[in-house]
Design a protein around this motif. Structure first.
Motif, mmCIF file in Angstrom:
data_model
loop_
_atom_site.group_PDB
_atom_site.id
_atom_site.type_symbol
_atom_site.label_atom_id
_atom_site.label_comp_id
_atom_site.label_asym_id
_atom_site.label_seq_id
_atom_site.Cartn_x
_atom_site.Cartn_y
_atom_site.Cartn_z
ATOM 1 N N GLU A 1 0.839 -1.213 0.000
ATOM 2 C CA GLU A 1 0.000 0.000 0.000
ATOM 3 C C GLU A 1 0.873 1.262 0.000
ATOM 4 N N LYS A 2 1.948 1.176 0.759
ATOM 5 C CA LYS A 2 2.854 2.327 0.797
ATOM 6 C C LYS A 2 3.398 2.618 -0.600
ATOM 7 N N GLU A 3 3.826 1.522 -1.254
ATOM 8 C CA GLU A 3 4.405 1.678 -2.579
ATOM 9 C C GLU A 3 3.396 2.301 -3.545
ATOM 10 N N GLN A 4 2.154 1.843 -3.411
ATOM 11 C CA GLN A 4 1.079 2.393 -4.240
ATOM 12 C C GLN A 4 0.918 3.890 -3.997
ATOM 13 N N TRP A 5 0.983 4.239 -2.723
ATOM 14 C CA TRP A 5 0.807 5.659 -2.364
ATOM 15 C C TRP A 5 1.938 6.512 -2.967
ATOM 16 N N TYR A 6 3.166 6.013 -2.849
ATOM 17 C CA TYR A 6 4.287 6.765 -3.435
ATOM 18 C C TYR A 6 4.084 6.946 -4.936
ATOM 19 N N ARG A 7 3.614 5.895 -5.591
ATOM 20 C CA ARG A 7 3.443 5.964 -7.046
ATOM 21 C C ARG A 7 2.346 6.955 -7.444
ATOM 22 N N LEU A 8 1.407 7.149 -6.513
ATOM 23 C CA LEU A 8 0.352 8.119 -6.793
ATOM 24 C C LEU A 8 0.840 9.545 -6.502
ATOM 25 N N VAL A 9 1.488 9.692 -5.346
ATOM 26 C CA VAL A 9 1.734 11.032 -4.827
ATOM 27 C C VAL A 9 3.008 11.677 -5.399
ATOM 28 N N LEU A 10 4.016 10.880 -5.643
ATOM 29 C CA LEU A 10 5.264 11.497 -6.119
ATOM 30 C C LEU A 10 5.092 12.195 -7.472
ATOM 31 N N PRO A 11 4.412 11.556 -8.450
ATOM 32 C CA PRO A 11 4.203 12.292 -9.706
ATOM 33 C C PRO A 11 3.393 13.573 -9.494
ATOM 34 N N GLN A 12 2.427 13.529 -8.571
ATOM 35 C CA GLN A 12 1.646 14.745 -8.303
ATOM 36 C C GLN A 12 2.568 15.843 -7.768
ATOM 37 N N LEU A 13 3.410 15.470 -6.818
ATOM 38 C CA LEU A 13 4.303 16.475 -6.228
ATOM 39 C C LEU A 13 5.278 17.031 -7.268
ATOM 40 N N VAL A 14 5.757 16.151 -8.135
ATOM 41 C CA VAL A 14 6.679 16.634 -9.173
ATOM 42 C C VAL A 14 5.942 17.608 -10.098
ATOM 43 N N ASP A 15 4.712 17.278 -10.458
ATOM 44 C CA ASP A 15 3.961 18.174 -11.343
ATOM 45 C C ASP A 15 3.693 19.526 -10.673
ATOM 46 N N ILE A 16 3.378 19.481 -9.387
ATOM 47 C CA ILE A 16 3.130 20.762 -8.685
ATOM 48 C C ILE A 16 4.430 21.570 -8.624
ATOM 49 N N THR A 17 5.548 20.880 -8.411
ATOM 50 C CA THR A 17 6.842 21.592 -8.383
ATOM 51 C C THR A 17 7.104 22.255 -9.737
ATOM 52 N N ILE A 18 6.848 21.516 -10.803
ATOM 53 C CA ILE A 18 7.079 22.085 -12.142
ATOM 54 C C ILE A 18 6.189 23.314 -12.351
ATOM 55 N N HIS A 19 4.939 23.192 -11.909
ATOM 56 C CA HIS A 19 3.999 24.304 -12.055
ATOM 57 C C HIS A 19 4.495 25.523 -11.260
ATOM 58 N N ALA A 20 4.930 25.280 -10.011
ATOM 59 C CA ALA A 20 5.393 26.399 -9.168
ATOM 60 C C ALA A 20 6.680 27.006 -9.716
ATOM 61 N N ALA A 21 7.482 26.160 -10.402
ATOM 62 C CA ALA A 21 8.782 26.633 -10.893
ATOM 63 C C ALA A 21 8.675 27.357 -12.228
ATOM 64 N N SER A 22 7.491 27.268 -12.855
ATOM 65 C CA SER A 22 7.402 27.740 -14.248
ATOM 66 C C SER A 22 7.633 29.242 -14.374
ATOM 67 N N LYS A 23 7.543 29.978 -13.240
ATOM 68 C CA LYS A 23 7.735 31.423 -13.292
ATOM 69 C C LYS A 23 9.207 31.825 -13.310
ATOM 70 N N TYR A 24 10.073 30.859 -13.043
ATOM 71 C CA TYR A 24 11.470 31.234 -12.839
ATOM 72 C C TYR A 24 12.382 30.717 -13.939
ATOM 73 N N THR A 25 13.573 31.301 -14.000
ATOM 74 C CA THR A 25 14.574 30.776 -14.920
ATOM 75 C C THR A 25 15.097 29.456 -14.367
ATOM 76 N N ARG A 26 15.649 28.669 -15.268
ATOM 77 C CA ARG A 26 16.222 27.393 -14.825
ATOM 78 C C ARG A 26 17.293 27.609 -13.775
ATOM 79 N N SER A 27 18.077 28.650 -13.985
ATOM 80 C CA SER A 27 19.199 28.801 -13.068
ATOM 81 C C SER A 27 18.694 29.119 -11.661
ATOM 82 N N LYS A 28 17.608 29.884 -11.573
ATOM 83 C CA LYS A 28 17.059 30.200 -10.249
ATOM 84 C C LYS A 28 16.488 28.936 -9.589
#
Ligand SMILES: O=P(O)(O)OC[C@H]1O[C@](O)(COP(=O)(O)O)[C@@H](O)[C@@H]1O
Ligand SMILES: [Mn+2]
Length: 654
Positions: free
Chosen positions: A105-132
């Motif tokens: 169940e834990k593994e399932q949860w990681y597989r669900l939540v980690l992609p979500q967190l990565v997508d939210i990070t990408i969304h939050a980062a979209s305002k900045y330059t790569r270097s920042k």
């Protein structure tokens, strides 16, 4: 011309080739076209560390907005709340979520939540330059996160995630990765923090707030009256030391002085217990934190006596400061000699009042302002101890380095207290040593006094006078940080009639309701842009009585809504915070913060409503900000360098 060429030569060291110059110009132009970074404003934190920590973690609602942007259509409101809480408190929330789960169940949860967190990070980062963004990534994850955040959009995303997440789980790093992403998102949703004063006093943990601020990625502070009081104490003003101790005793927070800053109050406490006898006056009973219920009668009694002892010392010391500084015009604050010690009454502005207590064991009626030998010794030792506390010195120097009396930032004017004004609407004048200061110059004058108190040798007259000016900032009638005619501490302790307690607010507080009054102040600081505002703290807005924090046709924003628990009864809320992103300004109304456990378990989030300040504002880019201005200058210089390379005035490397 000469100087110009010299400067270009220097610049050419950094950009020696034509291609390095053109790359940098392109880079700068690209940044100018990104959306403006989000600014976050808080004020009047008053030692409430947990509530402050919470608004940093949720970015005053900005984290949840990013989650909603992506998942509004696919997740339920509860799921969105859970995901947002996971981002605010990744360690604690993950523990709760995973506690009863099997390995699968834990593994399932990681597989669900980690992609979500990565997508939210990408969304939050979209305002900045790569270097920042790269700079914000913790070094342990530099490679993997760069791969994920800047991946080739053509590559198969699913395979990629699966591969990375599988190896994370295999290597037992999935938990750590969730935590890293949580903090990275928190870090990315806010670009810069403004703390509009009053970090200290009333609440239990100002020192934790400062420690947290020290590790924050980008911030500035506008000093509040309580902050300068602590600065004055740390810089050796005995008047400020006495006030600091008195307020900590009044709010039952002596641990800040003793435990956080390692300053022993032993002598003062034993003196107070030995010399003071009265225990029955309600005015000295501490305003204890309602969440802290741990008092025994003898503990309370000790705090009352301590307050009495230090209040009397304070009134005696103030006489010396007032005598040293006739320009302060504060003689009417000297009240000890107005007491009739035989009859237990006091004369005050032509009226006679009964004294609440006549317990003045150290006051000689014939010479009421003279400190006893022991009082003198105690204060000399205590001011030394304040100056010798490494931790306190470290915190105060951080505040001095990051702080100022006011700040003009992206066309907004930020200050804690007020612009002292006359009833006619002119800037009130402060006369000092044959000079006159008012308006912006008044703020600059006091800022210089603080910096002088830091740099001058302790013990010399100039230093004492600079430290006196800090004390004046705390309680003087023309102080931009105080904003009232006088501080009625004596009356609040010794006279029952509440009419004597009134502190009349400066006319500023009426004038700031009008657009005309606010524009006059903005003009004084050269803030003339169409989107200029004053951001102000200091006076709690009584939201529950219908007071509006947005004033003067949206030009004035008062964001003291009561982080301080002691004030929440009056305001009815738990503090305002302000966000200024590329779409404009938005005021968040926060509910009182209960506890971290409650936030983690029940997803209680304290942002309740948002009020838009600027309507119809065009989306702002970095080009429209102060930083944009700097970048444009840099780009202009680089174009001149490029021209010099091309015309042969300077030789580029090949
Ligand atoms: O409620 P207390 O502890 O008596 O404090 C009241 C004092 O605090 C002050 O309001 C200053 O503190 P604030 O900056 O938080 O308003 C004084 O004007 C007043 O004398
Ligand atoms: Mn204040």
């Amino acid at each position: 011309m000469e100087a110009n060429l010299k400067y270009l030569k220097l610049l050419s060291k950094q950009f020696p080739t034509i291609s390095s110059v053109t790359t940098e110009i392109m880079n700068l132009e690209a940044i100018l076209n990104l959306p403006k970074g989000t600014e976050h404003f808080v004020s009047d934190l008053h030692g409430e560390y947990d509530a402050f920590e919470h608004v940093l973690r949720n970015g005053s609602g900005n984290v949840k907005r990013k989650v909603q942007d992506l998942y509004e259509d696919s997740l339920s409101a509860d799921e969105i709340d859970e995901l947002a809480t996971l981002i605010y408190y990744p360690e604690e929330k993950m523990e709760v979520i995973l506690q009863d789960k099997s390995k699968e169940e834990k593994e399932q949860w990681y597989r669900l939540v980690l992609p979500q967190l990565v997508d939210i990070t990408i969304h939050a980062a979209s305002k900045y330059t790569r270097s920042k963004v790269r700079k914000a990534i913790p070094s342990d994850y530099e490679y993997i996160l760069s791969e994920l955040l800047f991946r080739d959009p053509a590559a198969n995303k699913k395979d990629y995630y699966n591969e990375i997440i599988s190896s994370m789980i295999e290597l037992d790093r999935a938990d750590d990765f969730v935590v890293t992403l949580g903090y990275l998102i928190q870090r990315l949703v806010v670009d810069h923090l403004h703390v509009v004063g009053d970090i200290y006093d009333r609440g239990p943990h100002p020192e934790k707030i400062i420690d947290r601020m020290k590790s924050y990625h980008s911030l500035d502070i506008q000093w509040g009256n309580h902050d300068v009081l602590w600065m004055g104490a740390a810089l050796g003003s005995k008047d400020c030391v006495a006030n600091v101790i008195r307020i900590c005793a009044r709010y039952d927070n002596l641990e800040i002085i003793e435990d956080a800053y390692g300053i022993s109050l032993r002598h003062l406490i034993s003196f107070a217990e030995r010399v003071y006898t009265s225990t029955n006056c309600s005015t000295f009973v501490p305003k204890a934190d309602p969440y802290k219920d741990r008092h025994y009668a003898d503990e309370l009694e000790q705090l009352c006596k301590l307050q009495q002892a230090i209040a009397v010392i304070q009134f005696k010391l103030e006489k010396q400061a007032i005598d040293r500084n006739p320009d302060f015009e504060m003689e009417d604050r000297l009240l000890l000699h107005q007491i009739d010690f035989d009859q237990g009454i006091i004369q005050l502005r032509g009226e006679e009042y009964d004294m609440v207590t006549m317990d003045f064991p150290t006051v000689d009626p014939d010479n009421p302002y003279e400190l006893t030998e022991e009082e003198n010794q105690i204060m000399t030792d205590l001011s030394q101890a304040f100056m010798n506390s490494e931790q306190l010195q470290d915190h105060i120097h951080f505040m001095i380095e990051k702080g100022s009396m006011y700040l003009v930032y992206n066309d907004n004017l930020l200050f804690h207290g007020c612009m002292p004004m006359t009833k006619e609407g002119d800037f009130l004048e402060f006369h000092y040593h044959d000079e006159i200061y008012s308006g912006k110059a008044l703020f600059d004058f006091f800022e210089q006094a603080i910096r002088d108190a830091v740099s001058l040798n302790k013990g010399c007259l100039e230093h004492t006078l600079a430290a006196d000016l800090i004390w004046y900032l705390w309680s003087g009638a023309v102080s931009p940080l105080f904003g009232k005619h006088a501080m009625t501490t004596f009356e609040r302790y010794y006279i029952e009639e509440k009419e004597t307690w009134t502190e009349h607010k400066n006319k500023y507080y009426k004038l700031r309701e009008t657009e005309e009054g606010v524009n006059k102040i903005l003009n004084e600081f050269n803030c003339n842009g169409p989107n200029s505002h004053i951001i102000n703290g200091h006076t709690p807005i009584k939201e529950k009585s219908g007071e509006n924090p947005i004033k003067a046709n949206n030009r004035m924003l008062v964001i003291d809504g009561g982080f301080s628990k002691a004030y929440q009864g009056k305001t009815g809320i738990g503090g305002y915070t302000l966000l200024y992103n590329s779409y404009g300004m938005e005021l968040a109304v926060n509910q009182p913060f209960s506890s971290r456990q409650d936030a983690v378990k029940n997803h209680t989030d304290i942002v309740s409503t948002k009020r838009v300040v600027d309507k119809d504002m065009e989306r702002q880019k970095v080009a429209d900000t102060d930083i944009g201005e700097q970048l444009r200058e840099e780009s202009k210089d680089l174009k001149i360098l490029l021209d010099a390379y091309r015309t042969g005035r300077l030789a580029p490397k090949r």
